[in-house]
Design an enzyme around this catalytic site. Structure first.
Site, short mmCIF file in Angstrom:
data_model
loop_
_atom_site.label_atom_id
_atom_site.label_comp_id
_atom_site.label_asym_id
_atom_site.label_seq_id
_atom_site.Cartn_x
_atom_site.Cartn_y
_atom_site.Cartn_z
CD GLU A 115 -73.33 93.77 31.82
OE1 GLU A 115 -72.63 94.17 32.79
OE2 GLU A 115 -73.41 92.58 31.49
CG ASN A 123 -77.86 93.34 25.09
OD1 ASN A 123 -76.96 92.53 25.31
ND2 ASN A 123 -79.13 93.00 24.99
N PRO A 147 -73.93 91.25 18.84
CG PRO A 147 -72.53 89.45 19.31
CD PRO A 147 -72.70 90.91 19.59
CG ASN A 148 -76.38 86.40 16.92
OD1 ASN A 148 -76.34 86.21 15.71
ND2 ASN A 148 -75.48 85.91 17.74
CB ALA A 161 -72.54 86.14 22.33
CE1 TYR A 174 -81.95 87.18 24.43
CE2 TYR A 174 -82.15 85.44 22.78
CZ TYR A 174 -81.45 86.04 23.83
OH TYR A 174 -80.27 85.50 24.27
NE ARG A 197 -80.77 82.61 28.31
CZ ARG A 197 -80.50 83.20 27.14
NH1 ARG A 197 -80.35 84.52 27.07
NH2 ARG A 197 -80.39 82.48 26.03
CG HIS A 208 -71.61 85.88 28.22
ND1 HIS A 208 -72.13 86.46 29.35
CD2 HIS A 208 -72.64 85.78 27.33
CE1 HIS A 208 -73.43 86.67 29.16
NE2 HIS A 208 -73.75 86.27 27.94
NE ARG A 223 -80.38 85.59 19.60
CZ ARG A 223 -79.55 86.18 20.44
NH1 ARG A 223 -79.60 87.49 20.57
NH2 ARG A 223 -78.69 85.49 21.12
CG HIS A 239 -77.53 91.27 29.59
ND1 HIS A 239 -76.80 90.99 28.45
CD2 HIS A 239 -76.63 91.67 30.52
CE1 HIS A 239 -75.53 91.20 28.70
NE2 HIS A 239 -75.39 91.62 29.96
CG ASP A 296 -58.97 96.10 28.20
OD1 ASP A 296 -59.26 95.95 29.40
OD2 ASP A 296 -58.03 95.50 27.64
C1 DQA Z 1 -78.37 88.82 25.92
C2 DQA Z 1 -77.90 87.63 26.76
C3 DQA Z 1 -76.66 87.01 26.17
O1 DQA Z 1 -76.23 85.91 26.95
C4 DQA Z 1 -76.92 86.51 24.77
O2 DQA Z 1 -75.75 86.00 24.19
C5 DQA Z 1 -77.56 87.53 23.90
C6 DQA Z 1 -78.57 88.43 24.48
C7 DQA Z 1 -79.69 89.40 26.44
O3 DQA Z 1 -80.00 90.53 26.08
O4 DQA Z 1 -80.44 88.74 27.17
O5 DQA Z 1 -77.33 87.58 22.70
O6 DQA Z 1 -77.39 89.84 26.02
#
Ligand code: DQA
Length: 138
Positions: A95, A71, A9-10, A74, A22, A104, A77, A17, A97, A84
């Protein structure tokens, strides 16, 4: 070698953003760059803001692709379901980020992905994805 980048998401808003966290580049531009630089890799990209769609994609590719670069944003977390799904499939998941989540807020220090991931790369900006692709190369 077939790899997929799955963004949560996002992350469709990259470039607009919180650029101080980012960066200024859209993921589409960066992805075109990756495809140019990793010509020997069959690289795909999927993004969704919906948890179930992310789980569906992991299930769809998770028995045939060589690697998933995830990635979960959110959902990292919060999502037992994504954790699963990773456990359920045979394709290894790295994984990723963009930001160093450990620098953070405390809620970002928890990951439901890390315990089931092959490895974790974070804090290198978009370059985190480059490093994840490289981790799958011979
Ligand atoms: C993120 C870190 C996450 O905490 C956050 O919610 C994101 C982006 C990152 O790529 O740094 O949306 O996954």
């Amino acid at each position: 070698m077939k790899l997929i980048i799955i963004n949560g998401p996002n992350l469709n808003l990259l470039g607009k953003r919180e650029p101080e966290v980012y960066g200024n580049k859209t993921f589409e531009d960066y992805f075109a760059d990756l495809q140019f630089r990793f010509k020997d890799v069959q690289l795909e990209y999927f993004q969704s803001n919906i948890e179930g769609e992310l789980i569906g994609k992991i299930q769809e590719v998770g028995f045939s692709y060589e690697g998933i670069i995830l990635n979960a944003a959110a959902y990292t977390h919060t999502s037992v379901g994504i954790g699963d799904a990773i456990k359920a499939v045979s394709t290894p998941v790295v994984e990723v980020h963009i930001s160093n989540t450990h620098k953070r807020e405390e809620f970002r220090h928890v990951s439901y992905i890390s315990p089931v991931a092959k490895g974790v790369i974070l804090g290198f900006g978009l370059q985190s994805y480059d490093l994840a692709i490289q981790s799958f190369l011979p």
